[in-house]
Scaffold this active site. Sequence first.
Site, PDB file in Angstrom:
ATOM      1  CD  GLU A 284      60.257  14.789  83.242  1.00  0.00           C
ATOM      2  OE1 GLU A 284      59.737  14.292  82.235  1.00  0.00           O
ATOM      3  OE2 GLU A 284      60.701  14.102  84.169  1.00  0.00           O
ATOM      4  CG  HIS A 305      42.303  27.828 105.570  1.00  0.00           C
ATOM      5  ND1 HIS A 305      41.587  28.539 106.501  1.00  0.00           N
ATOM      6  CD2 HIS A 305      41.456  27.618 104.530  1.00  0.00           C
ATOM      7  CE1 HIS A 305      40.352  28.734 106.051  1.00  0.00           C
ATOM      8  NE2 HIS A 305      40.253  28.186 104.858  1.00  0.00           N
ATOM      9  CE  LYS A 419      66.562   8.691  85.915  1.00  0.00           C
ATOM     10  NZ  LYS A 419      66.001   8.393  84.605  1.00  0.00           N
TER      11      LYS A 419
HETATM   12  O1  PA5 Z   1      58.629  11.892  81.121  1.00  0.00           O
HETATM   13  C1  PA5 Z   1      59.558  11.124  81.245  1.00  0.00           C
HETATM   14  O2  PA5 Z   1      60.241  10.773  80.285  1.00  0.00           O
HETATM   15  C2  PA5 Z   1      59.927  10.530  82.598  1.00  0.00           C
HETATM   16  O3  PA5 Z   1      59.217  11.050  83.638  1.00  0.00           O
HETATM   17  C3  PA5 Z   1      59.664   9.040  82.555  1.00  0.00           C
HETATM   18  O4  PA5 Z   1      58.309   8.831  82.278  1.00  0.00           O
HETATM   19  C4  PA5 Z   1      60.020   8.362  83.873  1.00  0.00           C
HETATM   20  O5  PA5 Z   1      61.335   8.627  84.195  1.00  0.00           O
HETATM   21  C5  PA5 Z   1      59.807   6.868  83.774  1.00  0.00           C
HETATM   22  O6  PA5 Z   1      60.529   6.338  82.719  1.00  0.00           O
HETATM   23  P1  PA5 Z   1      60.296   4.880  82.189  1.00  0.00           P
HETATM   24  O7  PA5 Z   1      58.910   4.781  81.666  1.00  0.00           O
HETATM   25  O8  PA5 Z   1      61.319   4.683  81.127  1.00  0.00           O
HETATM   26  O9  PA5 Z   1      60.513   3.948  83.362  1.00  0.00           O
END
Ligand code: PA5
Length: 442
Positions: A284, A305, A419
């Site tokens: 990310e 394996h 989303k």
């Molecule tokens: O790193 C990030 O921003 C995302 O992976 C969030 O942690 C994830 O989408 C969960 O978001 P939230 O804590 O707002 O529910």
Amino acid sequence: MIGIDLKATEKFIQEEVWNRNIQKAYEGLDLVLTGKGKGNDFLGWVNLPSEIGEPLVENCENIVERWKGKVDTVVVTGIGGSYLGAKSAIMALSHSFSYAMPRQHPQVVFAGQNISEDYLAELMEFLHTRTYAVVVISKSGTTTEPAIAFRILREDLEKRFGKEIAKERIVAVTDARKGALRTLADREGYATFVIPDNVGGRFSVLTPVGLLPIALAGFDIRQMVAGARKMQEVCSEKNASNPAILYAAARNSLYLSGKKIEILTNYNPKLQYMGEWWKQLFGESEGKEGKGIFPASVNFSTDLHSLGQYIQEGERIMFETNLLVKLPEHDLKIEKDLDNLDGLNFLSGKRIEQVNKMAQLGTRLAHTDGGVPNIVIEMEKIDEYNIGEIFYLFEMACGISGYMLGVNPFNQPGVEQYKKNMFALLEKPGYEGLTQEIRKRI
Ligand code: PA5
């Protein structure tokens, strides 16, 4: 102290590329430490270890005390950065068969990390045999997966135990002011913990997002913070023994030489989810603007394996980072067998770990011979202190590395796209236009 060894990368990196990248890594570190880089409103994680105070640790311990003897299971509800840190630490620190062993602390299970009807239904079946509490974690307070799971869990808790007891058995970890979860928690009077504004999800394991579930599982979060604090000191140093500098420089040098995939390997199944946490952290942070190393992970020797063949002889586009452990916790030897039908008596008297270590060395040699460079990161052992160190090391290396790549390592604009489509397909109010548009395309 965690060590990094780059010997098995040297023949793949030209000196001038290395020198340029070491320089860029120092510049990246400078941007992280001075807060002059992109996304600098999300640098709260940098000083977290040294800033975590006694009140936060005590508040986590108070929840542990509150539920002691009253609940046998804690359902941690969250996804992505609100899930993977706790899951990886708890898996690393737990007995491999803890689910079936006598225990002093509640069993921690997870919800809201997928949208599988089967998973949630089976979780509820399981919880109906248990006395449980819920830690719901969402920074935004609006993420679909944990919100769906929490709706079901909350309703079940209230139905089974009544609203008052349910209130005692729900803790929310969320934003200080905004989001649906904050509104609900304030209205219902749940105990809450705050996720700092300036700490993004994937960098939040050393906030209550990680610390509370890890404490509830029975682990020493003070030691974890101490390890992270040590690593914060080491990773702020502008010298060539800073492992975050070395790691960031090595992976970027390899990337520039055409190695587009980094595989995090382990030789201990307890570290499987460390790979999952690490993938989110780097994926990310770096995968944007058409750039970035693709982070993958494997569990060795298991996956030797299955994926071993590809790594040895497939496309030469990858390098490995071996996450190793110097000392195992146990001591188990291979016995002599009178029949020796399996021909393994040459191993008798040896510890299993000796075999594992030779598998590591043999694999590294084979893979580097096959054109796959290997970075080695070794922790002393798997304990809270070392896990704290490894979390911070990877976070700092990721910040530096993202800046070396020229991206903002602290945003994740691409995560929103699916989303929008999902909400449109589910006919969420406000998405009507998009619903029409994408229905035509499917
Ligand atoms: O790193 C990030 O921003 C995302 O992976 C969030 O942690 C994830 O989408 C969960 O978001 P939230 O804590 O707002 O529910």
